[in-house]
Design a protein around this motif. Structure first.
Motif, mmCIF file in Angstrom:
data_model
loop_
_atom_site.group_PDB
_atom_site.id
_atom_site.type_symbol
_atom_site.label_atom_id
_atom_site.label_comp_id
_atom_site.label_asym_id
_atom_site.label_seq_id
_atom_site.Cartn_x
_atom_site.Cartn_y
_atom_site.Cartn_z
ATOM 1 N N LEU A 366 0.823 -1.202 0.000
ATOM 2 C CA LEU A 366 0.000 0.000 0.000
ATOM 3 C C LEU A 366 0.865 1.264 0.000
ATOM 4 C CD1 LEU A 366 -2.652 1.525 0.170
ATOM 5 C CD2 LEU A 366 -2.670 1.123 2.639
ATOM 6 N N LYS A 369 1.880 2.505 -3.240
ATOM 7 C CA LYS A 369 0.809 3.010 -4.086
ATOM 8 C C LYS A 369 0.512 4.484 -3.836
ATOM 9 C CE LYS A 369 -2.884 2.505 -6.816
ATOM 10 N NZ LYS A 369 -2.785 2.158 -8.249
ATOM 11 N N LEU A 370 0.903 4.994 -2.679
ATOM 12 C CA LEU A 370 0.513 6.349 -2.282
ATOM 13 C C LEU A 370 1.358 7.412 -2.978
ATOM 14 C CD1 LEU A 370 0.004 5.721 1.537
ATOM 15 C CD2 LEU A 370 -1.729 5.771 -0.271
ATOM 16 N N GLU A 506 -2.543 -7.620 -2.498
ATOM 17 C CA GLU A 506 -2.301 -6.790 -3.683
ATOM 18 C C GLU A 506 -3.615 -6.352 -4.312
ATOM 19 O OE1 GLU A 506 0.561 -6.878 -7.626
ATOM 20 O OE2 GLU A 506 -0.278 -8.764 -6.886
ATOM 21 N N LEU A 509 -5.337 -3.736 -1.637
ATOM 22 C CA LEU A 509 -4.624 -2.513 -1.283
ATOM 23 C C LEU A 509 -3.894 -1.841 -2.443
ATOM 24 C CD1 LEU A 509 -3.153 -3.690 2.133
ATOM 25 C CD2 LEU A 509 -5.168 -2.285 1.742
ATOM 26 N N VAL A 510 -3.767 -2.554 -3.569
ATOM 27 C CA VAL A 510 -3.092 -1.956 -4.721
ATOM 28 C C VAL A 510 -4.048 -1.825 -5.902
ATOM 29 C CG1 VAL A 510 -1.180 -2.174 -6.358
ATOM 30 C CG2 VAL A 510 -0.848 -2.810 -3.975
ATOM 31 N N ASP A 512 -7.279 -2.405 -6.076
ATOM 32 C CA ASP A 512 -8.551 -1.762 -5.711
ATOM 33 C C ASP A 512 -8.338 -0.601 -4.741
ATOM 34 O OD1 ASP A 512 -9.679 -3.751 -7.224
ATOM 35 O OD2 ASP A 512 -10.303 -4.971 -5.526
ATOM 36 N N ALA A 513 -7.133 -0.039 -4.739
ATOM 37 C CA ALA A 513 -6.822 1.007 -3.762
ATOM 38 C C ALA A 513 -7.770 2.193 -3.878
ATOM 39 C CB ALA A 513 -5.373 1.464 -3.931
ATOM 40 N N SER A 514 -8.109 2.586 -5.102
ATOM 41 C CA SER A 514 -8.977 3.752 -5.288
ATOM 42 C C SER A 514 -10.338 3.534 -4.642
ATOM 43 C CB SER A 514 -9.144 4.054 -6.782
ATOM 44 O OG SER A 514 -7.919 4.442 -7.353
ATOM 45 N N THR A 516 -11.036 1.312 -2.367
ATOM 46 C CA THR A 516 -10.872 1.061 -0.936
ATOM 47 C C THR A 516 -10.707 2.367 -0.162
ATOM 48 O OG1 THR A 516 -9.839 -1.081 -1.374
ATOM 49 C CG2 THR A 516 -9.463 -0.121 0.799
ATOM 50 N N LEU A 517 -10.005 3.328 -0.742
ATOM 51 C CA LEU A 517 -9.636 4.543 -0.008
ATOM 52 C C LEU A 517 -10.536 5.737 -0.300
ATOM 53 C CD1 LEU A 517 -5.745 4.409 -0.404
ATOM 54 C CD2 LEU A 517 -7.110 3.620 1.525
#
Length: 704
Positions: A366, A369-370, A506, A509-510, A512-514, A516-517
């Motif tokens: 994660l 990814k930021l 992955e 948190l990677v 589907d990060a958008s 998820t966050l």
């Protein structure tokens, strides 16, 4: 360990005196028993051992008659203390001595009790030996019915448990040990056999570190010790029933974008057993997969809905009403600034490969990814909450990764204190119009502080109003509090996911990060009103734990699920068209007049779909409506889109795992057929993995 040289030396000692052969063989067997983890070999060639076996059998028979112990596998454990005493009767040696390095120097024990420090003693007289023998005989039956040590893990086989107990027994009774320095004068004799100088015997004396952990407290023999408890907490719920549209035409529920259930089911199947029914939440299985539903054109309308009506593959007399929602996908350049607090459980129970080590690897993904100006804080909890990392820019990646790498497990679980500290840090670096989120990663309960789910719910609800949301990520099995995860994630305007592999980390948190966050709409509710003139009956597939009252739909104070950037949400109803003959509920004798009076408006509609939502920074909901008419119909199931057919296959699979009546006659082979034909584009292999899970379930369930 005892090597071959020691055993050869034993043979040399035993060979000259034929009278000692049986006992020498017994001693050799005792030594080998340690290495082979089979202390029953102690009895080989020993008449006294045979008598003890008979005594053990008699004792075991008495125990079973009293029904004090119901598990035959414990018979070996009852015999283990007797095995130690068989060795004791055959072999006698000096008491154990404590060396200066705090190691225990022990020989074959004079006493069958626990080892005690003592000083060197002269060889006892024959009269004293006779007293010892009598005392030993008195202790035999008492110790044989003394406490049994419970196996460390319920997963161990009986042979492993018996072998481990034998090894521990051998250590405690001094059956075996490694060579020690020369001991004071004394003799080592085999019950009356010719003595040998102590300097020779010292080579065979044992000096060992007691490597095994201290044994648990003993329990009486008439009390069966429980095996290690599986503490997974899963919410019980009943499958949605069939509703008569005339009597109950309205269905209301909160959307659900969580995926924890699918990962949990996958973990169960890959471990070789069908999942418990209540771990299967069908909507979470359906929504695990990405679908190419049509989305909105701009962020001003956060999502778009597409409704279709198609034949039901498992029932020719019903149809499926398929509701697909797609959230607006925020472009990377438009993503708001993120302020994240990692709240990490480092309690002792996290010290397993699929827990803290996997968690650390997941959060490293994660971090990568930021964006550079995003902020990360780290709070841990175990006994007490502690701040590991104050708010730090993601550009300082090495500092953040070093803090993650240095996390170590230990202690109990002070979850409440950890949550409060995490929210404090989130407020400290709060980003207006940005993403402010606590990301809780844990394997189970909060066993210190507020442990009641309702108390935690109120705490999360209070903090949610400040604009800080919360997501929960579960790790490991045996202590997972899925019920708590669902409760606080729902009330924290966040998601709940279960991470069982690095590949799943992955995805969540990677990839589907958008979604998820980055929340694009909150408190999203769906309400469907069915037209009794067209639909006799309906049932919602899944969403049992997200059901809302009819009046909750228009109440903006009632919390509901959230949609993240690019999220897709799917809901499927099985409906029975009026006059199809597939009704399960008898029609009301006096109810038809209210709808068959010729004055019903919109009589050609199947249903009317309403969706309420709030924008992330607003408290007043907005409404989207969609009438469902014949224009939404698809004539055959094969004409439905690839994504629609695959989502239906997943829905059938979830119902099958829950053993629902609707799919009782619909085999796994049929599900496999639909999913294979609708596999379509599968860049990450999720659908291929689904096919393998269907095959596993078929093998475990017999394609019923």
């Amino acid at each position: 360990m005892v090597d071959d040289n020691e055993l050869n030396r034993l043979r040399d000692i035993a060979a000259p005196a034929p009278a000692k052969d049986a006992k020498a063989r017994a001693f050799e067997a005792a030594l080998r028993a340690y290495d082979q983890e089979n202390i029953s070999a102690v009895f080989q060639g020993s008449v006294g051992g045979l008598r003890l076996i008979e005594r053990a059998q008699k004792l075991w028979s008495e125990i079973m008659q009293k029904k004090l112990i119901a598990t035959p596998a414990l018979a070996g454990l009852v015999a283990l203390p007797i095995a130690g005493y068989a060795t004791f009767h055959l072999l006698r040696e000096q008491p154990p001595k404590f060396g200066g390095d705090e190691k225990i120097t022990e020989t074959l024990a004079d006493k069958p009790t626990t080892v005690k420090p003592t000083t060197a003693e002269p060889k006892p007289a024959r009269g004293e030996l006779e007293k010892d023998k009598k005392a030993d005989a008195d202790v035999e039956s008492r110790d044989a019915t003394d406490a049994l040590v419970a196996p460390a893990s319920p997963q161990k086989s009986e042979s492993t448990v018996a072998g481990g107990a034998a090894q521990q027994n051998a250590l405690e009774r001094g059956v075996l040990a490694e060579p020690a320095p020369p001991a004071p004068t004394g003799e080592f004799a085999l019950d009356g056999a010719a003595s040998v100088p102590s300097t020779s015997r010292a080579r065979m004396a044992a000096e060992s570190k007691l490597m095994a952990p201290q044994q648990p407290a003993m329990a009486p023999a008439d009390q069966m010790l429980p095996q290690e408890e599986n503490r997974d907490r899963i919410e019980d719920f009943k499958t949605n029933p069939v509703h008569a549209a005339l009597e109950d035409p309205v269905s209301t529920f909160s959307i659900d974008v969580d995926t924890a259930s699918y990962s949990f089911v996958r973990s169960s199947l890959k471990q070789g057993y069908l999942p418990q029914a209540d771990t299967v939440r069908v909507e979470e299985m359906i929504n695990y997969f990405p679908y190419d539903w049509k989305g909105p054109d701009s962020a001003s309308t956060p999502f778009n809905s597409t409704v279709s009506v198609m034949p039901t593959p498992w029932n020719t007399q019903t149809r499926l009403m398929h509701v697909a929602i797609k959230g607006f996908d925020v472009k990377p350049t438009e993503q708001p600034k993120a302020n994240l607090v990692f709240l990490i459980d480092v309690s002792g129970s996290m010290d397993e490969p699929d827990k803290l080590p996997l968690l650390k690897s997941a959060f490293r993904l994660l971090v990568s990814k930021l964006k550079a100006d995003d902020t990360i804080s780290i709070v841990t909890y175990a006994g007490d909450a502690g701040t590991v990392l104050e708010p730090t820019k993601a550009s300082e990646k090495d500092k953040i990764l070093n803090a993650i790498d240095n996390l170590t497990p230990g202690g109990s679980t002070a979850g409440e204190a950890g949550i409060k500290e995490a929210y404090r840090l989130a407020q400290k670096s709060f980003v207006k119009d940005g993403v402010n989120r606590v990301m809780l990663a844990t394997d189970g309960d909060f066993n210190i502080g507020q442990t009641d789910d309702d108390d935690l719910k109120r705490l999360i609800e209070k903090e949610r109003k400040t604009g800080v949301f919360l997501s929960v990520f579960g790790f490991g099995r045996g202590n997972l509090n899925d019920q708590m995860m669902q409760t606080i994630a729902q009330n924290g305007n966040g998601t709940a996911a279960y991470i069982d592999t690095l590949a799943e980390a992955e995805k969540v948190l990677v990839e589907d990060a958008s979604s998820t966050l980055f929340t694009i709409a909150k408190d999203v509710k769906i309400q469907v009103e069915f037209n009794p003139n067209k639909v006799s009956e309906y049932r919602l597939i899944g969403y049992e734990t997200r059901a809302l009252n009819r009046e909750d739909f228009n109440n903006d104070r009632v919390d509901a699920g959230d949609i993240g950037s690019g999220h897709s949400v799917t809901a499927i109803y099985e409906i029975t068209p009026k006059g199809s003959g597939g009704e399960q509920i008898d029609a009301l004798r006096y109810g038809q007049a209210s709808v068959d009076n010729g004055g019903v408006a919109n009589a050609d509609e199947y249903a009317f779909v309403k969706i309420r939502y709030k924008l992330p920074n607003e408290d007043v909901s907005k409404l989207i409506t969609t009438p469902v008419t014949s224009a939404n119909e698809i004539s055959s199931f094969d004409q439905a889109s690839t994504d629609q057919r695959f989502s239906v296959a997943v829905a059938a699979f979830g119902q099958k795992l829950r053993d629902q009546d609707a799919t009782a006659k619909f085999g796994y082979d049929k599900i496999m057929e639909i999913a294979t034909a609708a596999r379509g584009a599968d860049p990450f292999g999720y659908r291929a993995e689904f096919l393998s899970l269907v095959r596993l379930a078929s093998a475990l369930g017999g394609n019923r």
